[in-house]
Design a protein around this motif. Structure first.
Motif, PDB file in Angstrom:
ATOM      1  N   UNK A 179       0.863  -1.176   0.000  1.00 47.02           N
ATOM      2  CA  UNK A 179       0.000   0.000   0.000  1.00 47.02           C
ATOM      3  C   UNK A 179       0.898   1.224   0.000  1.00 47.02           C
ATOM      4  N   UNK A 180       0.923   1.958  -1.100  1.00 48.56           N
ATOM      5  CA  UNK A 180       1.695   3.194  -1.136  1.00 48.56           C
ATOM      6  C   UNK A 180       0.872   4.303  -0.481  1.00 48.56           C
ATOM      7  N   UNK A 181       1.565   5.264   0.123  1.00 48.05           N
ATOM      8  CA  UNK A 181       0.837   6.212   0.951  1.00 48.05           C
ATOM      9  C   UNK A 181       0.187   5.495   2.111  1.00 48.05           C
ATOM     10  N   UNK A 182       0.838   4.442   2.576  1.00 47.15           N
ATOM     11  CA  UNK A 182       0.215   3.488   3.484  1.00 47.15           C
ATOM     12  C   UNK A 182      -0.021   4.004   4.885  1.00 47.15           C
ATOM     13  N   UNK A 183       0.623   5.100   5.284  1.00 51.09           N
ATOM     14  CA  UNK A 183       0.405   5.623   6.625  1.00 51.09           C
ATOM     15  C   UNK A 183      -0.618   6.752   6.637  1.00 51.09           C
ATOM     16  N   UNK A 184      -1.231   7.036   5.503  1.00 52.68           N
ATOM     17  CA  UNK A 184      -2.345   7.971   5.471  1.00 52.68           C
ATOM     18  C   UNK A 184      -3.611   7.308   5.971  1.00 52.68           C
TER      19      UNK A 184
END
Length: 425
Positions: A179-184
């Motif tokens: 998941x890219x941008x996974x900590x959003x």
């Protein structure tokens, strides 16, 4: 599907009237783009001094370095004389989203977008372009096929495939989900769904380090890491090929699914935009997707779900650059599908979300509702993500859908006024 409306696109064939005797079939063209392009040369040769002035932006098969500057140059030229006609001619590079936003912000600007075949040389092409540009509805996006057929985008309601309900609990297919941008906000929740329901081990790729998270996302991350099958957090800029290759090289499991959520949101009028601003918005989306797919094993990948935005389809004031970034993302994803024969590729072009996501975090949901935009609630949106993971595999099945919140107007996204095909069927 309760809580979210889903629409897909369908080509609607339109008739092109033959030129009338003595009727206008030319413009006085002002051409922006590569002057050596055969189409640019043909337009200049067909230009007539006594005809209506128009600006043509000529682009190629993919968005390249410098194309953002050409788009802005064309908009500026058309606007300098009080709003001339502006026609985008491309073979896959796109850019219509930016022009539609510019026209929304400057009502005197008349925009048409034509996607032409890669091989478009022909003595009658400039006259045909002129007829299409004159007859197109404002902001219309037309596509000319190799056989000469002209279509515009129509809309139809669709039902996404039902997710499986395996006996005895969630399926455990093994492997990892990147998941890219996974900590959003959306990335963390997508990771939780992929873990709990699909059994993938989430790999969260973000520029933010875990220690920099606010309390609520930090708690979500802790729960995700503590629950089986666990999770991995990788810190890297998705546009940095070396950094992405280095951190993904540490993942011991094959990456079976990618959910590409990376991106930044920024607004501002198109008239004040700079090319580097547009490129910066597109970088984590289109370029970042390319970086990730270049690093991963294409033979192992089974699912590619790309998070885009409805701004790529429907113009919004102050969001022309963001719309362009998402249009380029969609085009890049569908191009890449050709090299992923065992993968199901789908671009989800969302309205804004409520309950999570950048619009929610920025407090923009209420304003969006007042503008007539229905946000996608978090739970139905994540249910839709599970259904998107049932998209059929193969390059020929790759596609895009628009997902909006409940209560959205039946004609949203809008098609060309006065023509059939806008309502769900």
């Amino acid at each position: 599907m309760s809580g979210a409306a889903v629409r897909a696109f369908r080509p609607v064939t339109i008739a092109v009237d033959p030129p009338r005797a003595g009727g206008p079939a030319a413009f006085r063209w002002d051409v922006a783009g590569d002057p050596r392009d055969p189409l640019a040369v043909a337009l200049r040769h067909a230009s007539r001094r006594d005809a209506e002035p128009a600006v043509a932006v000529v682009l190629g098969t993919a968005h390249r370095s410098g194309d953002s500057a050409v788009l802005l140059e064309g908009i500026a030229r058309a606007g300098a004389s009080g709003g001339r006609r502006l026609v985008l001619l491309h073979r896959g590079a796109g850019g219509g989203s930016l022009l539609r936003s510019a026209a929304l912000e400057s009502p005197g600007l008349r925009v048409a977008v034509l996607e032409l075949p890669v091989r478009d040389a022909g003595p009658g092409l400039p006259a045909r372009i002129a007829r299409l540009a004159r007859g197109a509805a404002p902001g219309a996006e037309l596509r000319v096929a190799g056989d000469g057929t002209v279509t515009r985008t129509g809309w139809r309601a669709v039902t996404l495939p039902e997710p499986p309900v395996p006996p005895g609990g969630p399926a455990r297919p093994g492997g990892a989900a990147l998941i890219t941008g996974g900590l959003g906000g959306l990335g963390l929740r997508a990771a939780a769904v992929l873990s709990a329901v699909r059994g993938y081990r989430p790999v969260l790729l973000d520029t933010t380090a875990p220690g920099e998270l606010p309390p609520r996302p930090a708690a979500l991350l802790c729960r995700l890491c503590d629950a089986p099958p666990g999770a991995d957090v990788l810190t890297a800029d998705v546009t940095d090929h070396r950094a992405v290759a280095r951190v993904l090289g540490r993942v011991p499991l094959p990456v079976r699914a990618v959910v590409h959520c990376a991106g930044v949101v920024a607004g501002g009028p198109v008239a004040g935009a700079r090319a580097r601003d547009l490129d910066a918005l597109a970088a984590p989306k289109a370029d970042g997707l390319g970086t990730v797919l270049d690093v991963l094993d294409p033979g192992a990948l089974r699912h590619l779900v790309v998070f885009g935005s409805v701004t790529a389809r429907v113009a919004h004031r102050q969001l022309g650059g963001y719309g362009l970034a998402n249009e380029l993302l969609r085009r890049e994803a569908l191009r890449r599908a050709a090299a992923l024969p065992r993968c199901a590729t789908v671009v989800a072009e969302w309205s804004l979300w409520s309950g999570a996501g950048r619009a929610h975090e920025m407090g923009a949901v209420g304003q969006a509702r007042r503008m007539g935009m229905a946000p996608v609630p978090l739970a139905p949106g994540m249910a839709a993500l599970l259904r998107l993971l049932r998209w059929p595999a193969g390059a020929r099945a790759a596609g895009a859908v628009v997902l909006t919140g409940p209560g959205e107007d039946a004609t949203f996204p809008p098609g060309d006024p006065g023509e059939p095909g806008n309502s769900p069927t």
